[in-house]
Design a protein around this motif. Structure first.
Motif, PDB file in Angstrom:
ATOM      1  N   LEU A   2       0.832  -1.194   0.000  1.00 41.22           N
ATOM      2  CA  LEU A   2       0.000   0.000   0.000  1.00 41.22           C
ATOM      3  C   LEU A   2       0.875   1.256   0.000  1.00 41.22           C
ATOM      4  O   LEU A   2       1.884   1.309   0.690  1.00 41.22           O
ATOM      5  CB  LEU A   2      -0.869   0.031   1.256  1.00 41.22           C
ATOM      6  CG  LEU A   2      -2.036  -0.934   1.325  1.00 41.22           C
ATOM      7  CD1 LEU A   2      -2.703  -0.834   2.673  1.00 41.22           C
ATOM      8  CD2 LEU A   2      -3.037  -0.636   0.217  1.00 41.22           C
ATOM      9  N   ARG A   4       0.192   4.135   1.268  1.00 45.41           N
ATOM     10  CA  ARG A   4       0.196   4.766   2.595  1.00 45.41           C
ATOM     11  C   ARG A   4       1.197   4.066   3.519  1.00 45.41           C
ATOM     12  O   ARG A   4       1.914   4.703   4.296  1.00 45.41           O
ATOM     13  CB  ARG A   4      -1.205   4.697   3.220  1.00 45.41           C
ATOM     14  CG  ARG A   4      -1.241   5.174   4.653  1.00 45.41           C
ATOM     15  CD  ARG A   4      -2.654   5.050   5.253  1.00 45.41           C
ATOM     16  NE  ARG A   4      -3.197   3.711   5.133  1.00 45.41           N
ATOM     17  CZ  ARG A   4      -2.895   2.705   5.949  1.00 45.41           C
ATOM     18  NH1 ARG A   4      -2.047   2.880   6.932  1.00 45.41           N
ATOM     19  NH2 ARG A   4      -3.431   1.515   5.770  1.00 45.41           N
ATOM     20  N   ARG A  98       1.683  -1.363  12.042  1.00 44.79           N
ATOM     21  CA  ARG A  98       2.114  -2.427  12.948  1.00 44.79           C
ATOM     22  C   ARG A  98       2.047  -3.789  12.309  1.00 44.79           C
ATOM     23  O   ARG A  98       2.766  -4.702  12.700  1.00 44.79           O
ATOM     24  CB  ARG A  98       1.220  -2.417  14.178  1.00 44.79           C
ATOM     25  CG  ARG A  98       1.951  -1.939  15.389  1.00 44.79           C
ATOM     26  CD  ARG A  98       0.972  -1.607  16.470  1.00 44.79           C
ATOM     27  NE  ARG A  98       0.819  -2.710  17.398  1.00 44.79           N
ATOM     28  CZ  ARG A  98       0.384  -2.538  18.639  1.00 44.79           C
ATOM     29  NH1 ARG A  98       0.087  -1.342  19.071  1.00 44.79           N
ATOM     30  NH2 ARG A  98       0.244  -3.551  19.438  1.00 44.79           N
ATOM     31  N   GLU A  99       1.141  -3.958  11.368  1.00 44.32           N
ATOM     32  CA  GLU A  99       0.991  -5.282  10.763  1.00 44.32           C
ATOM     33  C   GLU A  99       2.088  -5.544   9.737  1.00 44.32           C
ATOM     34  O   GLU A  99       2.228  -6.664   9.274  1.00 44.32           O
ATOM     35  CB  GLU A  99      -0.409  -5.427  10.151  1.00 44.32           C
ATOM     36  CG  GLU A  99      -0.645  -4.753   8.808  1.00 44.32           C
ATOM     37  CD  GLU A  99      -0.627  -3.234   8.847  1.00 44.32           C
ATOM     38  OE1 GLU A  99      -0.511  -2.640   9.939  1.00 44.32           O
ATOM     39  OE2 GLU A  99      -0.700  -2.636   7.767  1.00 44.32           O
TER      40      GLU A  99
ATOM     41  N   TYR B 235      -8.094  -0.141  17.535  1.00 38.14           N
ATOM     42  CA  TYR B 235      -7.060  -0.161  16.490  1.00 38.14           C
ATOM     43  C   TYR B 235      -6.031  -1.264  16.699  1.00 38.14           C
ATOM     44  O   TYR B 235      -5.616  -1.932  15.747  1.00 38.14           O
ATOM     45  CB  TYR B 235      -6.351   1.197  16.396  1.00 38.14           C
ATOM     46  CG  TYR B 235      -5.280   1.205  15.350  1.00 38.14           C
ATOM     47  CD1 TYR B 235      -5.635   1.180  13.996  1.00 38.14           C
ATOM     48  CD2 TYR B 235      -3.934   1.178  15.673  1.00 38.14           C
ATOM     49  CE1 TYR B 235      -4.659   1.143  13.015  1.00 38.14           C
ATOM     50  CE2 TYR B 235      -2.955   1.140  14.693  1.00 38.14           C
ATOM     51  CZ  TYR B 235      -3.330   1.130  13.376  1.00 38.14           C
ATOM     52  OH  TYR B 235      -2.366   1.084  12.402  1.00 38.14           O
ATOM     53  N   THR B 239      -4.796  -4.105  13.807  1.00 32.99           N
ATOM     54  CA  THR B 239      -3.437  -4.407  13.339  1.00 32.99           C
ATOM     55  C   THR B 239      -3.086  -5.848  13.670  1.00 32.99           C
ATOM     56  O   THR B 239      -2.482  -6.550  12.874  1.00 32.99           O
ATOM     57  CB  THR B 239      -2.376  -3.519  14.018  1.00 32.99           C
ATOM     58  OG1 THR B 239      -2.365  -3.791  15.414  1.00 32.99           O
ATOM     59  CG2 THR B 239      -2.632  -2.064  13.789  1.00 32.99           C
ATOM     60  N   TYR B 240      -3.492  -6.271  14.850  1.00 30.37           N
ATOM     61  CA  TYR B 240      -3.131  -7.614  15.305  1.00 30.37           C
ATOM     62  C   TYR B 240      -3.729  -8.674  14.382  1.00 30.37           C
ATOM     63  O   TYR B 240      -3.040  -9.583  13.923  1.00 30.37           O
ATOM     64  CB  TYR B 240      -3.628  -7.802  16.738  1.00 30.37           C
ATOM     65  CG  TYR B 240      -3.251  -9.124  17.338  1.00 30.37           C
ATOM     66  CD1 TYR B 240      -2.018  -9.291  17.956  1.00 30.37           C
ATOM     67  CD2 TYR B 240      -4.124 -10.202  17.290  1.00 30.37           C
ATOM     68  CE1 TYR B 240      -1.665 -10.507  18.504  1.00 30.37           C
ATOM     69  CE2 TYR B 240      -3.782 -11.424  17.842  1.00 30.37           C
ATOM     70  CZ  TYR B 240      -2.552 -11.574  18.446  1.00 30.37           C
ATOM     71  OH  TYR B 240      -2.198 -12.776  18.983  1.00 30.37           O
ATOM     72  N   GLN B 243      -2.169  -8.630  10.900  1.00 33.31           N
ATOM     73  CA  GLN B 243      -0.830  -9.215  10.931  1.00 33.31           C
ATOM     74  C   GLN B 243      -0.901 -10.731  11.053  1.00 33.31           C
ATOM     75  O   GLN B 243      -0.211 -11.455  10.335  1.00 33.31           O
ATOM     76  CB  GLN B 243      -0.061  -8.630  12.115  1.00 33.31           C
ATOM     77  CG  GLN B 243       1.396  -8.982  12.111  1.00 33.31           C
ATOM     78  CD  GLN B 243       2.134  -8.235  13.217  1.00 33.31           C
ATOM     79  OE1 GLN B 243       1.677  -8.191  14.349  1.00 33.31           O
ATOM     80  NE2 GLN B 243       3.255  -7.640  12.880  1.00 33.31           N
ATOM     81  N   GLN B 248      -3.602  -7.206   4.214  1.00 32.44           N
ATOM     82  CA  GLN B 248      -3.341  -5.772   4.307  1.00 32.44           C
ATOM     83  C   GLN B 248      -4.337  -5.115   5.245  1.00 32.44           C
ATOM     84  O   GLN B 248      -5.525  -5.408   5.219  1.00 32.44           O
ATOM     85  CB  GLN B 248      -3.481  -5.096   2.941  1.00 32.44           C
ATOM     86  CG  GLN B 248      -2.530  -5.605   1.888  1.00 32.44           C
ATOM     87  CD  GLN B 248      -1.162  -4.958   1.971  1.00 32.44           C
ATOM     88  OE1 GLN B 248      -0.838  -4.246   2.933  1.00 32.44           O
ATOM     89  NE2 GLN B 248      -0.333  -5.214   0.982  1.00 32.44           N
ATOM     90  N   LEU B 249      -3.820  -4.204   6.061  1.00 33.63           N
ATOM     91  CA  LEU B 249      -4.677  -3.362   6.884  1.00 33.63           C
ATOM     92  C   LEU B 249      -4.873  -2.059   6.111  1.00 33.63           C
ATOM     93  O   LEU B 249      -3.908  -1.360   5.853  1.00 33.63           O
ATOM     94  CB  LEU B 249      -3.988  -3.087   8.213  1.00 33.63           C
ATOM     95  CG  LEU B 249      -4.737  -2.205   9.193  1.00 33.63           C
ATOM     96  CD1 LEU B 249      -5.957  -2.923   9.728  1.00 33.63           C
ATOM     97  CD2 LEU B 249      -3.838  -1.787  10.334  1.00 33.63           C
ATOM     98  N   VAL B 250      -6.094  -1.778   5.704  1.00 29.58           N
ATOM     99  CA  VAL B 250      -6.303  -0.587   4.879  1.00 29.58           C
ATOM    100  C   VAL B 250      -7.213   0.417   5.574  1.00 29.58           C
ATOM    101  O   VAL B 250      -8.005   0.052   6.439  1.00 29.58           O
ATOM    102  CB  VAL B 250      -6.926  -0.943   3.501  1.00 29.58           C
ATOM    103  CG1 VAL B 250      -6.050  -1.913   2.743  1.00 29.58           C
ATOM    104  CG2 VAL B 250      -8.322  -1.528   3.676  1.00 29.58           C
ATOM    105  N   GLN B 251      -7.056   1.670   5.212  1.00 31.35           N
ATOM    106  CA  GLN B 251      -7.989   2.717   5.619  1.00 31.35           C
ATOM    107  C   GLN B 251      -8.814   3.084   4.397  1.00 31.35           C
ATOM    108  O   GLN B 251      -8.439   2.749   3.277  1.00 31.35           O
ATOM    109  CB  GLN B 251      -7.215   3.933   6.137  1.00 31.35           C
ATOM    110  CG  GLN B 251      -6.318   3.549   7.302  1.00 31.35           C
ATOM    111  CD  GLN B 251      -5.484   4.712   7.835  1.00 31.35           C
ATOM    112  OE1 GLN B 251      -5.611   5.836   7.372  1.00 31.35           O
ATOM    113  NE2 GLN B 251      -4.638   4.426   8.801  1.00 31.35           N
ATOM    114  N   ASP B 254      -7.158   4.280   1.348  1.00 33.29           N
ATOM    115  CA  ASP B 254      -6.313   3.352   0.575  1.00 33.29           C
ATOM    116  C   ASP B 254      -7.103   2.658  -0.526  1.00 33.29           C
ATOM    117  O   ASP B 254      -6.531   1.995  -1.382  1.00 33.29           O
ATOM    118  CB  ASP B 254      -5.741   2.257   1.486  1.00 33.29           C
ATOM    119  CG  ASP B 254      -4.779   2.818   2.519  1.00 33.29           C
ATOM    120  OD1 ASP B 254      -4.076   3.783   2.189  1.00 33.29           O
ATOM    121  OD2 ASP B 254      -4.745   2.283   3.638  1.00 33.29           O
TER     122      ASP B 254
END
Lengths: 318, 498
Positions: A2, A4, A98-99, B235, B239-240, B243, B248-251, B254
């Motif tokens: 990504l 970002r 963090r991930e 939050y 993330t946890y 992971q 993917q962690l997206v906002q 994104d």
């Protein structure tokens, strides 16, 4: 990855490197002031010049006393480049990715931040013995670089982290040369004196370069010191070394063959690198150290802006 | 350390039948605990909290100025559930979530349950989380609530009740996984010989669930977790989980939608997204579809969803089934769709929309707990017996003005578990949130999140209001582990041969 996330990895890494460099500046300057009563003993002002924030400083603190300068550089939350602000931002960036980073990196950054917060609560201790604090900042900073290398896959995120670190380090090394060179050279009468050797050694020490310099050049000679910190191919804090590594990472991310480019950022870094490849220290001294470094910093800024638009800003039109 | 407290009066203690007499499931643990000194336990407890701090496992308290991050207190003494009892709970949860899923599908399609008169139409139409835009829609695999958190409590007489269903974005599962990790790090000795059911495969199960519900025809679906960002209270969990699942962690920023397809912005251009585990409320998902002022969502996402080009988990509109007024009808819902009686009981509930029940509520406010039907996190609740007359009057006004928004329940005497308070062990009230995953199959994580009210006598376990958490142990029955079925079959065989 990504866009970002790439942006955050890059800035996380830059802020960590910046915090470490500020600690290096403080530590070496502190050592210089320990000389007995000579004119260096009150020299805290140049430090503010290195970070480029002197206007901001004199507005808010006035006299550049030891305590004022240390407060400003280490713990001032309104100073965007203080150690505590850098760590706060590094941690915020790390938090948003963090991930992507390994758990141990996150844990270390978090500990780092809390260590500095705790130190900020008793600033008097740091004012009186800055070395211990600076040593800790440097050690944790180096630990983090090591962890990034050993716990994170050397894929795209790792390369963005390295680019951030290398650009930041090149910039800081160039600033410290700029300021010290300006301060050191005018005192021509001192050339070859003990004091002169101490000052130049300090410059090398602040970039952890003293031992490596000695192996390469032996005696301390101003032009050789500048050569070592600007153009040395093998010393990891020299400007040349940093630019070579940044270029390598950019090329791997972009998937370009050597000597070619897809992105504007690759072009900028490639030109800069070739120039450093074929520049001699004599050329730089003749042209003027300050002009050379000023130009270098401008081009680093261009590089940063180009990386932003090439990779972090993915518009709808992509 | 020997736990020598007497379980509080009429209450039910999860670990002790009576002072000095542990329940059968806890005998081994209580024995093991006796070999540690109180100092040792306190040190381990401190080490656990220090670890949480350095790991940065924190949650955000809204509306507090000083530092928005806090660690969530962790208590070293686990809550233990016997294997046999858990087997029944697990069955009950599967049944409940299965029925709720059929219910949501029915509400957005045929609405048989209304036409047959089992549920009043008015109740559904007045439901704030009903999304009329979704009527006629069927999600991939007909799954609506992929992830559910069902809150359970045990009353003084030992009965387990379902307190509420959370079908929107239930959170807390990362604490279950972290608490187990923390226990193993700081107190490994207590696990020896205990046969505690593992919880560690949850991320794997979650990923399977998400991928199994990808739009039809996608070979290698790409799943992402959509978070509102670093200032959201959950939050850390986002993330946890991202992971642990390797996604993917997206906002919202994104992602973008083009030609009714969802893409994420990467350093190498746009990449297609097939499944979104969203941790953003319905209202904020898509500013062109729901709330126009949302900056968290993605413009065009709902059109892509309704075109079948992307899966959202949980499905928008799920909230219709965890409305607290609908909750009162869940036993009927289970009977209607599955022709079975509910295995897990509901807490007796008065629906204020009904005039007879409302009158009862209004004249018994000093004995009841009144809850808004469309809130979570413990916000807006009136604890009648503890409230002042002024608070009760205000609540009565609110109920009269908008009866549909309220239900009332008797105050339950939540069960207790021994908890380290200072250098002593005291009983503290707990609840339990197990997590249920529905994809092609239904999976129940063994145990779940045990939340504990750390203040003496308090029944409020919410993290935002002084609660902590504990590790939850579901013991595997030793008798079950020896696989009696196979043994019996062999015996039978050898008998016939002889």
């Amino acid at each position: 990855m990504l866009s970002r996330v790439a942006d955050s990895v890059y800035w996380m890494s830059r802020y960590l490197e910046r915090a470490e460099n500020v600690a290096r500046f403080i530590e070496v300057n502190h050592n210089l002031t320990l000389g007995d009563g000579d004119e260096l003993s009150q020299q805290w002002e140049p430090l503010v010049y290195i970070t480029g924030d002197h206007e901001h400083f004199s507005e808010r603190f006035g006299a550049p006393t030891r305590d004022n300068v240390l407060q400003f550089l280490a713990f001032d939350r309104e100073n965007p480049n203080s150690i505590v602000t850098c760590l706060e931002r590094a941690r915020e960036n790390a938090r948003s990715i963090r991930e992507v980073i390994s758990m141990s990196i996150w844990e270390q950054i978090n500990k780092f931040y809390h260590m500095v917060l705790a130190a900020a609560k008793a600033p008097g201790v740091v004012y009186n013995t800055p070395s211990e604090f600076c040593e800790r900042v440097k050690t944790i900073g180096n630990t983090l670089v090591g962890m990034t290398d050993t716990t994170m896959s050397h894929g795209e995120p790792w390369h963005f982290a390295r680019i951030g670190r290398m650009i930041e380090r090149a910039d800081k090394t160039s600033r410290i040369i700029d300021v010290q060179y300006y301060l050191l050279l005018p005192t021509t009468s001192d050339i070859g004196s003990t004091l002169d050797v101490i000052r130049w050694s300090a410059l090398l020490k602040s970039t952890s370069a003293l031992e490596m310099y000695r192996r390469e050049h032996g005696r301390i000679v101003p032009a050789a010191v500048a050569d070592f910190l600007i153009l040395n191919r093998y010393f990891p804090r020299s400007m040349h070394f940093c630019i070579v590594r940044a270029q390598e990472s950019l090329r791997l991310i972009a998937g370009s063959h050597t000597g070619t480019f897809h992105f504007r950022s690759e072009k900028i870094v490639g030109r800069l690198r070739s120039e450093l490849d074929y520049t001699h220290i004599k050329d730089i001294v003749e042209r003027g150290m300050h002009e050379f470094i000023d130009d270098f910093q401008t081009r680093l800024n261009d590089l940063g802006a180009a990386i932003y638009s090439d990779f972090f800003l993915q518009s709808e039109a992509t | 350390m020997t736990i020598d407290y007497a379980p509080a009066g009429t209450g039910y203690d999860e670990m002790f039948e009576a002072a000095g007499t542990p329940r059968r499931s806890s005998v081994n643990f209580v024995d093991r605990l006796a070999s540690f000194t109180p100092q040792d336990l306190i040190q381990r407890q401190q080490r656990a909290e220090q670890t949480l701090h350095t790991l940065g496992i924190t949650f955000t308290v809204y509306g507090e100025d000083e530092g928005t991050e806090r660690i969530w207190p962790f208590d070293l003494l686990p809550r233990i559930i016997a294997g046999q009892e858990w087997a029944r709970i697990e069955q009950g949860l599967k049944q409940r979530v299965h029925a709720l899923n059929l219910f949501i599908q029915d509400i957005y399609n045929e609405q048989r349950i209304i036409k047959d008169g089992t549920l009043p139409a008015e109740l559904i139409h007045s439901c704030a989380s009903l999304r009329p835009q979704l009527i006629g829609f069927r999600p991939p695999q007909d799954v609506w609530c992929h992830i559910s958190g069902v809150d359970l409590v045990r009353d003084g007489d030992g009965t387990i009740y379902v307190l509420e269903d959370n079908l929107r974005c239930p959170s807390g599962v990362s604490y279950v996984l972290e608490n187990r990790e923390l226990m193993k790090r700081t107190f490994p000795q207590v696990f020896e010989g205990m046969s505690v059911s593992p919880v560690e495969d949850y991320p794997e199960q979650l990923l399977d669930t998400l991928l199994s519900c990808a739009p039809a025809g996608v070979d290698l679906p790409c799943a992402v977790l959509l978070t509102p960002g670093i200032y959201n209270s959950a939050y850390f969990e986002h993330t946890y989980l991202a992971q642990q699942m390797g996604i993917q962690l997206v906002q919202g920023s994104d992602l973008l939608v083009r030609d009714n397809r969802v893409f994420m912005r990467t350093t190498h251009g746009l990449q297609r997204v097939d499944v979104i585990y969203r941790r953003i409320d319905d209202d904020f998902l898509d500013p062109t579809f729901f709330r126009p002022d949302s900056t968290l969502g993605v413009a065009g996402l709902m059109e892509a969803y309704l075109s079948g080009n992307v899966t959202l988990a949980n499905a928008p509109g799920c909230g219709v089934a965890d409305d607290k007024a609908i909750y009162a009808y869940v036993p009927d819902i289970i009977r209607y769709y599955l022709a079975e009686d509910a295995i897990l009981s509901n807490v007796p509930t008065f629906v204020c929309a009904d005039s007879v029940q409302r009158d009862h509520v209004l004249s018994n406010l000093d004995k009841l707990v009144v809850k808004p039907t469309n809130e979570s996190g413990g916000y807006g609740i009136l604890m009648g017996p503890m409230a002042s007359q002024a608070e009760r009057d205000r609540c009565a006004d609110a109920v009269r003005t908008n009866p549909r928004n309220y239900i009332a329940q008797p105050l339950l005497q939540l069960s207790t578990v021994p908890t380290l308070i200072g250098d002593q062990v005291h009983p503290r009230h707990v609840d339990l949130r197990p997590f249920v995953l529905s994809g092609k199959d239904i999976y129940v994580m063994p145990g779940g999140l045990t939340r504990v009210a750390l203040r003496a006598g308090s029944m409020v376990v919410n993290s935002s209001q002084g609660g902590g958490s504990k590790d939850t142990w579901v013991l595997r029955d030793r008798s079950l582990r020896t696989a009696p079925h196979i043994a019996t079959a062999e015996q039978k065989q050898s008998q016939t041969l002889r």
